[in-house]
Motif scaffolding. Structure first.
Motif, PDB file in Angstrom:
ATOM      1  N   VAL A 150       0.832  -1.237   0.042  1.00 16.67           N
ATOM      2  CA  VAL A 150      -0.131  -0.070   0.025  1.00 16.67           C
ATOM      3  C   VAL A 150       0.818   1.142   0.035  1.00 16.67           C
ATOM      4  N   PRO A 151       0.774   2.225  -0.958  1.00 16.21           N
ATOM      5  CA  PRO A 151       1.603   3.346  -0.990  1.00 16.21           C
ATOM      6  C   PRO A 151       1.351   4.289   0.029  1.00 16.21           C
ATOM      7  N   GLY A 152       2.205   4.899   0.680  1.00 18.63           N
ATOM      8  CA  GLY A 152       1.786   5.840   1.642  1.00 18.63           C
ATOM      9  C   GLY A 152       1.779   7.432   1.332  1.00 18.63           C
ATOM     10  N   ARG A 153       2.248   7.765   0.250  1.00 16.67           N
ATOM     11  CA  ARG A 153       1.965   8.925  -0.306  1.00 16.67           C
ATOM     12  C   ARG A 153       0.797   9.275  -1.254  1.00 16.67           C
ATOM     13  N   PRO A 154       0.082  10.491  -1.211  1.00 19.82           N
ATOM     14  CA  PRO A 154      -1.219  10.804  -1.714  1.00 19.82           C
ATOM     15  C   PRO A 154      -0.661  10.702  -3.533  1.00 19.82           C
ATOM     16  N   ARG A 155      -1.887  10.300  -3.983  1.00 19.65           N
ATOM     17  CA  ARG A 155      -1.937  10.334  -5.482  1.00 19.65           C
ATOM     18  C   ARG A 155      -3.223  10.830  -6.096  1.00 19.65           C
ATOM     19  N   ALA A 156      -3.010  11.262  -7.230  1.00 19.55           N
ATOM     20  CA  ALA A 156      -4.095  12.085  -7.697  1.00 19.55           C
ATOM     21  C   ALA A 156      -5.318  11.193  -8.039  1.00 19.55           C
TER      22      ALA A 156
END
Length: 184
Positions: A150-156
């Motif tokens: 699961v990515p931790g940084r915001p994504r568009a």
């Protein structure tokens, strides 16, 4: 960084513009107010800028400062299926476990804050497909925090879940929904 300082997407700007146009059609804004606010909305960079444009208008969803609280001393707290996810969710459980499945939930906010206060229980949070989660503000004294891929940084365009809080003896697992294989 607070959520109000996070950068917005084109979809966030468009959603705010639609809210402003709806308020104008209801007579809540004058033509001049609408034009001024639309200009700011379409050039906004942060959620704070967008929220400042609509915070004096009625909405059907919780405001940024509203918190929905779920509490249990020793029972299991579970939310799944078609449920409305609030902007901020605070979950308190002394001995029970927590399972929050956001994969089929209605999420109208680009950022969802979940605060967990667990003593002996564990929590499992299932994100919608493509969702991201920041768990940097969650602490486990004797357990583990699992986020897998699961990515931790915001994504568009992706729901961003910010998880904070603590557990003494439990663990936190954050994952995407399991893939269901269809038979042919």
């Amino acid at each position: 960084m607070s959520q109000l300082q996070m950068r917005v997407s084109d979809e966030d700007r468009e959603r705010t513009a639609q809210q402003l146009q709806h308020a104008f059609s209801e007579g809540r804004l004058t033509q001049l107010e609408l034009e001024d606010r639309l200009e700011i909305a379409l050039t906004a960079r942060t959620y704070g800028e967008l929220l400042g444009l609509i915070d004096d208008l009625p909405v059907d969803q919780p405001q940024v400062d509203d918190v929905v609280e779920l509490e249990s001393k020793n029972g299991h707290i579970k939310r799944a299926g078609d449920w409305a996810v609030p902007r901020r969710l605070r979950v308190v459980s002394k001995y029970g476990s927590v399972e929050l499945d956001l994969s089929e939930a209605v999420i109208t906010h680009p950022v969802v804050d979940i605060e967990l206060d667990l003593a002996y229980g564990s929590a499992k949070i299932t994100l919608p497909d493509g969702g991201v989660a920041n768990v940097d503000a969650f602490h486990s004294d004797w357990g583990q925090v699992h986020t897998g891929d699961v990515p931790g940084r915001p994504r568009a365009g992706a729901v961003h879940v910010v998880i904070s809080g603590r557990t003494k003896y439990g663990s936190l697992t954050v994952r995407h929904p399991r893939k269901r294989w269809l038979s042919r």
